[in-house]
Design a protein around this motif. Structure first.
Motif, PDB file in Angstrom:
ATOM      1  N   SER A 105       0.956  -1.072   0.473  1.00 29.78           N
ATOM      2  CA  SER A 105       0.041   0.201  -0.213  1.00 29.78           C
ATOM      3  C   SER A 105       0.882   1.067  -0.069  1.00 29.78           C
ATOM      4  CB  SER A 105      -0.930  -0.115   1.247  1.00 29.78           C
ATOM      5  OG  SER A 105      -0.224   0.594   2.370  1.00 29.78           O
ATOM      6  N   THR A 106       0.580   2.484  -0.501  1.00 23.01           N
ATOM      7  CA  THR A 106       0.768   3.867  -0.926  1.00 23.01           C
ATOM      8  C   THR A 106       1.481   3.624   1.205  1.00 23.01           C
ATOM      9  OG1 THR A 106      -1.273   4.772   0.177  1.00 23.01           O
ATOM     10  CG2 THR A 106       0.255   4.372  -2.522  1.00 23.01           C
ATOM     11  N   GLU A 107       0.241   3.293   2.099  1.00 22.12           N
ATOM     12  CA  GLU A 107       1.033   3.864   3.540  1.00 22.12           C
ATOM     13  C   GLU A 107       2.407   3.404   4.305  1.00 22.12           C
ATOM     14  OE1 GLU A 107      -1.006   4.021   7.567  1.00 22.12           O
ATOM     15  OE2 GLU A 107      -1.940   2.591   6.256  1.00 22.12           O
ATOM     16  N   GLN A 108       1.849   1.664   3.744  1.00 26.93           N
ATOM     17  CA  GLN A 108       3.276   0.931   3.825  1.00 26.93           C
ATOM     18  C   GLN A 108       4.435   1.573   3.197  1.00 26.93           C
ATOM     19  OE1 GLN A 108       2.392  -2.614   2.380  1.00 26.93           O
ATOM     20  NE2 GLN A 108       0.639  -3.132   3.492  1.00 26.93           N
ATOM     21  N   TYR A 109       4.551   2.091   2.035  1.00 29.27           N
ATOM     22  CA  TYR A 109       5.958   2.431   1.234  1.00 29.27           C
ATOM     23  C   TYR A 109       6.212   4.266   1.978  1.00 29.27           C
ATOM     24  CZ  TYR A 109       8.809   5.251  -2.191  1.00 29.27           C
ATOM     25  OH  TYR A 109       9.674   4.828  -2.721  1.00 29.27           O
ATOM     26  N   SER A 110       5.095   4.672   2.054  1.00 26.15           N
ATOM     27  CA  SER A 110       5.504   6.206   3.343  1.00 26.15           C
ATOM     28  C   SER A 110       6.645   5.246   4.192  1.00 26.15           C
ATOM     29  CB  SER A 110       4.325   6.843   2.954  1.00 26.15           C
ATOM     30  OG  SER A 110       3.871   6.944   1.524  1.00 26.15           O
ATOM     31  N   LEU A 111       5.640   5.045   4.885  1.00 27.63           N
ATOM     32  CA  LEU A 111       6.708   4.360   5.985  1.00 27.63           C
ATOM     33  C   LEU A 111       7.819   3.574   5.703  1.00 27.63           C
ATOM     34  CD1 LEU A 111       6.370   4.249   9.915  1.00 27.63           C
ATOM     35  CD2 LEU A 111       5.150   2.179   9.141  1.00 27.63           C
ATOM     36  N   PHE A 112       8.342   2.732   5.128  1.00 27.83           N
ATOM     37  CA  PHE A 112       8.997   2.444   4.619  1.00 27.83           C
ATOM     38  C   PHE A 112      10.579   2.694   3.937  1.00 27.83           C
ATOM     39  CE2 PHE A 112      11.563   0.184   0.501  1.00 27.83           C
ATOM     40  CZ  PHE A 112      12.414  -0.518   1.219  1.00 27.83           C
ATOM     41  N   GLN A 163      -6.119   1.083  14.914  1.00 28.68           N
ATOM     42  CA  GLN A 163      -6.967   2.480  14.268  1.00 28.68           C
ATOM     43  C   GLN A 163      -5.876   3.621  13.611  1.00 28.68           C
ATOM     44  OE1 GLN A 163     -10.276   3.264  16.238  1.00 28.68           O
ATOM     45  NE2 GLN A 163     -11.823   2.288  14.854  1.00 28.68           N
ATOM     46  N   GLY A 164      -5.809   4.445  13.071  1.00 31.25           N
ATOM     47  CA  GLY A 164      -5.026   5.394  13.149  1.00 31.25           C
ATOM     48  C   GLY A 164      -3.616   5.186  12.535  1.00 31.25           C
ATOM     49  N   GLU A 165      -3.230   5.879  12.636  1.00 31.31           N
ATOM     50  CA  GLU A 165      -1.524   5.631  11.824  1.00 31.31           C
ATOM     51  C   GLU A 165      -0.218   4.528  11.620  1.00 31.31           C
ATOM     52  OE1 GLU A 165       3.004   8.060  12.317  1.00 31.31           O
ATOM     53  OE2 GLU A 165       1.292   8.082  13.961  1.00 31.31           O
ATOM     54  N   LEU A 166       0.058   4.056  10.642  1.00 33.73           N
ATOM     55  CA  LEU A 166       1.091   2.779  10.874  1.00 33.73           C
ATOM     56  C   LEU A 166       2.163   3.027  11.369  1.00 33.73           C
ATOM     57  CD1 LEU A 166       0.135  -0.425   9.655  1.00 33.73           C
ATOM     58  CD2 LEU A 166       1.907   1.313   7.578  1.00 33.73           C
ATOM     59  N   ILE A 167       1.798   1.999  12.226  1.00 29.73           N
ATOM     60  CA  ILE A 167       3.628   2.510  13.461  1.00 29.73           C
ATOM     61  C   ILE A 167       4.590   1.832  12.476  1.00 29.73           C
ATOM     62  CG2 ILE A 167       4.346   2.487  15.568  1.00 29.73           C
ATOM     63  CD1 ILE A 167       2.555   4.849  14.781  1.00 29.73           C
ATOM     64  N   ALA A 168       4.198   0.631  12.381  1.00 28.45           N
ATOM     65  CA  ALA A 168       5.020  -0.273  11.938  1.00 28.45           C
ATOM     66  C   ALA A 168       4.794  -1.781  11.172  1.00 28.45           C
ATOM     67  CB  ALA A 168       6.302  -1.144  13.394  1.00 28.45           C
ATOM     68  N   VAL A 169       5.347  -2.074  10.285  1.00 31.47           N
ATOM     69  CA  VAL A 169       5.533  -3.432   9.244  1.00 31.47           C
ATOM     70  C   VAL A 169       6.362  -5.176   9.573  1.00 31.47           C
ATOM     71  CG1 VAL A 169       4.963  -4.802   6.834  1.00 31.47           C
ATOM     72  CG2 VAL A 169       3.806  -1.567   8.318  1.00 31.47           C
TER      73      VAL A 169
END
Length: 254
Positions: A105-112, A163-169
């Motif tokens: 997901s784009t959210e994962q990539y932003s965190l990555f 819920q909310g912000e993705l912190i870790a993957v």
């Protein structure tokens, strides 16, 4: 007589390149492709034999003059968290991990991207694009999962999701005898949470709940400070010439 193609994998050897862990050393890797219906079974066998997976490639070190890389797996069913580890669990009690199929997901990539820019700016993955990331997640022929860690919400008890912000993957392979942590990353702004340690502890808990004996951590590199954290998760086994053997730190230190 009809000739059937062999099901045995073909192995290849890379050219020498500078070791990213030990200065002055050069690494070589032996690798094969994990494709087709037999890929999950082959991944299990190769992981148990000291290989790691990256996309549809299984590889292990084949260095000519160095044997510092050692495959490590935690004995999950025997593991007991130390006092410091229990503090890490408590510090992250507001997080919940949800396991999904391996879809980027784009959210994962932003965190990555934020993780790489903060922690591994000069690493081999530093120039990965969003398409490269999607391939890292999706290009798998085995049972691969994405675990997303988010803060608990008011309806978490009902939905089982944060819920909310993705912190870790964590990108994780589920195998017949354990969980193999392929890659993990986290929000660098929350370094005080010890999220890397927390994700390993969470995988140990998941393996216990699934009745799986092992959590595979990849390679411990003897002499590399950045890999020393893997020695904190005891008991564990190391793969040597005689196969997997329980690691006795005190015996090795004497």
């Amino acid at each position: 007589m009809t000739q059937h193609p062999t099901q045995s994998p073909q192995f290849f050897l890379t050219a020498p390149s500078p070791c990213p862990y030990l200065e002055g050393q050069f690494e070589r890797k032996v690798f094969t492709h994990l494709v087709g219906d037999k890929a999950p079974e082959m991944n299990d066998l190769l992981t148990q034999g000291g290989f790691r997976r990256s996309q549809n490639i299984a590889y292990r070190p084949a260095c000519e003059s160095c044997r510092a890389c050692v495959s490590v797996r935690i004995l999950a069913q025997e593991f007991t968290a130390s006092r410091n580890m229990r503090r890490v669990i408590q510090r992250n009690a507001d997080l919940i991990g949800a396991m999904h199929d391996a879809q980027p997901s784009t959210e994962q990539y932003s965190l990555f991207r934020a993780y790489l820019d903060a922690r591994h700016r000069r690493g081999g993955m530093s120039d990965m694009t969003v398409l490269d990331y999607a391939m890292m997640v999706e290009d798998t022929h085995v049972d691969t999962k994405i675990i997303e860690y988010r803060r608990r919400g008011p309806d978490t008890f009902i939905t089982g999701k944060g819920q909310g912000e993705l912190i870790a993957v964590a990108l994780t392979d589920k195998m017949a005898d354990g969980l193999s942590m392929v890659y993990s990353y986290f929000n660098p702004d929350f370094e005080d949470r010890s999220l890397g340690t927390f994700m390993i502890l969470d995988h140990i808990a998941r393996a216990k709940a699934m009745g799986l004996p092992h959590v595979y951590l990849g390679y411990w590199v003897n002499g590399s400070r950045k890999m020393s954290y893997k020695m904190r998760f005891m008991p564990q086994e190391h793969l040597g010439p005689k196969g997997w053997e329980r690691y006795d730190h005190e015996a090795v230190s004497r």
